[in-house]
Design a protein around this motif. Structure first.
Motif, PDB file in Angstrom:
ATOM      1  N   PRO A  88       0.823  -1.221   0.000  1.00  0.00           N
ATOM      2  CA  PRO A  88       0.000   0.000   0.000  1.00  0.00           C
ATOM      3  C   PRO A  88       0.856   1.270   0.000  1.00  0.00           C
ATOM      4  CG  PRO A  88      -0.596  -1.469   1.822  1.00  0.00           C
ATOM      5  CD  PRO A  88       0.644  -2.011   1.206  1.00  0.00           C
ATOM      6  N   TYR A  89       0.371   2.273  -0.720  1.00  0.00           N
ATOM      7  CA  TYR A  89       1.065   3.556  -0.790  1.00  0.00           C
ATOM      8  C   TYR A  89       1.088   4.263   0.561  1.00  0.00           C
ATOM      9  CZ  TYR A  89       0.236   3.012  -5.821  1.00  0.00           C
ATOM     10  OH  TYR A  89       0.187   2.551  -7.103  1.00  0.00           O
ATOM     11  N   ASP A  90       0.076   4.022   1.379  1.00  0.00           N
ATOM     12  CA  ASP A  90      -0.018   4.759   2.645  1.00  0.00           C
ATOM     13  C   ASP A  90       0.834   4.153   3.764  1.00  0.00           C
ATOM     14  OD1 ASP A  90      -1.522   2.489   3.177  1.00  0.00           O
ATOM     15  OD2 ASP A  90      -3.307   3.571   3.842  1.00  0.00           O
ATOM     16  N   LYS A  91       1.647   3.160   3.432  1.00  0.00           N
ATOM     17  CA  LYS A  91       2.582   2.570   4.390  1.00  0.00           C
ATOM     18  C   LYS A  91       3.979   2.628   3.793  1.00  0.00           C
ATOM     19  CE  LYS A  91      -0.737  -0.270   6.658  1.00  0.00           C
ATOM     20  NZ  LYS A  91      -1.334  -1.511   6.890  1.00  0.00           N
ATOM     21  N   SER A  92       4.963   2.562   4.645  1.00  0.00           N
ATOM     22  CA  SER A  92       6.343   2.572   4.182  1.00  0.00           C
ATOM     23  C   SER A  92       6.596   1.342   3.299  1.00  0.00           C
ATOM     24  CB  SER A  92       7.278   2.557   5.399  1.00  0.00           C
ATOM     25  OG  SER A  92       8.607   2.545   4.986  1.00  0.00           O
ATOM     26  N   ILE A  93       7.188   1.562   2.142  1.00  0.00           N
ATOM     27  CA  ILE A  93       7.454   0.455   1.215  1.00  0.00           C
ATOM     28  C   ILE A  93       8.718  -0.280   1.689  1.00  0.00           C
ATOM     29  CG2 ILE A  93       7.955  -0.200  -1.175  1.00  0.00           C
ATOM     30  CD1 ILE A  93       5.126   0.962  -0.811  1.00  0.00           C
ATOM     31  N   PRO A  94       8.616  -1.583   1.946  1.00  0.00           N
ATOM     32  CA  PRO A  94       9.754  -2.355   2.476  1.00  0.00           C
ATOM     33  C   PRO A  94      10.705  -2.807   1.354  1.00  0.00           C
ATOM     34  CG  PRO A  94       7.848  -3.770   2.322  1.00  0.00           C
ATOM     35  CD  PRO A  94       7.405  -2.396   1.874  1.00  0.00           C
ATOM     36  N   PHE A  95      11.527  -1.886   0.870  1.00  0.00           N
ATOM     37  CA  PHE A  95      12.382  -2.194  -0.275  1.00  0.00           C
ATOM     38  C   PHE A  95      13.371  -3.317   0.003  1.00  0.00           C
ATOM     39  CE2 PHE A  95      10.958   2.095  -1.519  1.00  0.00           C
ATOM     40  CZ  PHE A  95      10.441   1.775  -2.766  1.00  0.00           C
ATOM     41  N   GLU A  96      13.830  -3.440   1.249  1.00  0.00           N
ATOM     42  CA  GLU A  96      14.743  -4.540   1.575  1.00  0.00           C
ATOM     43  C   GLU A  96      14.029  -5.882   1.389  1.00  0.00           C
ATOM     44  OE1 GLU A  96      17.177  -6.054   5.454  1.00  0.00           O
ATOM     45  OE2 GLU A  96      17.254  -3.906   5.012  1.00  0.00           O
ATOM     46  N   LEU A  97      12.776  -5.943   1.791  1.00  0.00           N
ATOM     47  CA  LEU A  97      11.976  -7.154   1.606  1.00  0.00           C
ATOM     48  C   LEU A  97      11.706  -7.390   0.118  1.00  0.00           C
ATOM     49  CD1 LEU A  97      10.552  -9.409   3.182  1.00  0.00           C
ATOM     50  CD2 LEU A  97       8.537  -7.933   3.302  1.00  0.00           C
ATOM     51  N   ILE A  98      11.415  -6.326  -0.617  1.00  0.00           N
ATOM     52  CA  ILE A  98      11.183  -6.455  -2.063  1.00  0.00           C
ATOM     53  C   ILE A  98      12.442  -6.970  -2.756  1.00  0.00           C
ATOM     54  CG2 ILE A  98      10.724  -5.150  -4.187  1.00  0.00           C
ATOM     55  CD1 ILE A  98       8.718  -3.469  -2.511  1.00  0.00           C
ATOM     56  N   SER A  99      13.610  -6.564  -2.295  1.00  0.00           N
ATOM     57  CA  SER A  99      14.865  -7.072  -2.855  1.00  0.00           C
ATOM     58  C   SER A  99      14.944  -8.592  -2.702  1.00  0.00           C
ATOM     59  CB  SER A  99      16.054  -6.405  -2.151  1.00  0.00           C
ATOM     60  OG  SER A  99      17.258  -6.945  -2.610  1.00  0.00           O
ATOM     61  N   LYS A 100      14.517  -9.094  -1.561  1.00  0.00           N
ATOM     62  CA  LYS A 100      14.501 -10.545  -1.335  1.00  0.00           C
ATOM     63  C   LYS A 100      13.461 -11.218  -2.227  1.00  0.00           C
ATOM     64  CE  LYS A 100      16.169 -10.102   3.377  1.00  0.00           C
ATOM     65  NZ  LYS A 100      15.870 -10.243   4.799  1.00  0.00           N
ATOM     66  N   VAL A 101      12.346 -10.550  -2.459  1.00  0.00           N
ATOM     67  CA  VAL A 101      11.313 -11.070  -3.357  1.00  0.00           C
ATOM     68  C   VAL A 101      11.875 -11.199  -4.773  1.00  0.00           C
ATOM     69  CG1 VAL A 101       9.111 -10.485  -4.499  1.00  0.00           C
ATOM     70  CG2 VAL A 101       9.344 -10.256  -2.007  1.00  0.00           C
ATOM     71  N   ILE A 102      12.577 -10.184  -5.229  1.00  0.00           N
ATOM     72  CA  ILE A 102      13.180 -10.223  -6.568  1.00  0.00           C
ATOM     73  C   ILE A 102      14.107 -11.431  -6.682  1.00  0.00           C
ATOM     74  CG2 ILE A 102      14.770  -9.046  -8.147  1.00  0.00           C
ATOM     75  CD1 ILE A 102      13.593  -6.365  -6.922  1.00  0.00           C
ATOM     76  N   ASP A 103      14.975 -11.609  -5.692  1.00  0.00           N
ATOM     77  CA  ASP A 103      15.903 -12.749  -5.711  1.00  0.00           C
ATOM     78  C   ASP A 103      15.155 -14.084  -5.717  1.00  0.00           C
ATOM     79  OD1 ASP A 103      18.135 -11.082  -5.736  1.00  0.00           O
ATOM     80  OD2 ASP A 103      18.456 -11.229  -3.565  1.00  0.00           O
ATOM     81  N   ALA A 104      14.114 -14.189  -4.899  1.00  0.00           N
ATOM     82  CA  ALA A 104      13.360 -15.449  -4.810  1.00  0.00           C
ATOM     83  C   ALA A 104      12.629 -15.749  -6.115  1.00  0.00           C
ATOM     84  CB  ALA A 104      12.379 -15.396  -3.643  1.00  0.00           C
ATOM     85  N   LEU A 105      11.987 -14.740  -6.692  1.00  0.00           N
ATOM     86  CA  LEU A 105      11.268 -14.966  -7.947  1.00  0.00           C
ATOM     87  C   LEU A 105      12.237 -15.322  -9.070  1.00  0.00           C
ATOM     88  CD1 LEU A 105       8.540 -12.175  -7.773  1.00  0.00           C
ATOM     89  CD2 LEU A 105       8.253 -14.633  -7.401  1.00  0.00           C
TER      90      LEU A 105
END
Length: 113
Positions: A88-105
């Motif tokens: 959600p835009y109204d919460k802080s975007i967890p880019f560190e977690l998204i980085s792990k998502v990119i690696d996993a995908l």
């Protein structure tokens, strides 16, 4: 349409997030090819391994992350109805977690020679 045009046409609050996901994926998966698939930005290597898109209230990332289990559990607060991720835009975007998502995908879906 190009990926840049998609990002430019996205809601203003989504644009910097989309650009950051785009840059992160390019850096983490340098052999992957940027493309549009289903009219949304994606990266592929042999096949598409990540889609990311702007919606009215969130950024979506597809397909679902299936492993590692530790990451799957960390993503529970962001899971949509079909396992897709919603940030959600109204919460802080967890880019560190998204980085792990990119690696996993990438590990789960990209085709490597």
């Amino acid at each position: 349409m190009t990926v840049e045009q998609y990002i430019t046409d996205a809601p203003v609050q989504a644009q910097p997030i989309l650009r950051k996901i785009r840059k992160m994926t390019s850096q983490q998966c340098p052999a992957a090819e940027e493309t549009l698939s289903y009219k949304i930005p994606a990266f592929k290597q042999g096949q598409v391994f990540i889609y990311y898109a702007a919606f009215k209230k969130h950024i979506g990332i597809y397909p679902p992350v299936l492993k590692p289990q530790e990451l799957v559990e960390a993503l529970v607060p962001y899971r949509g109805p079909k396992g897709n991720l919603q940030f959600p835009y109204d919460k802080s975007i967890p880019f560190e977690l998204i980085s792990k998502v990119i690696d996993a995908l990438y590990a789960n879906y990209a085709v490597r020679k």
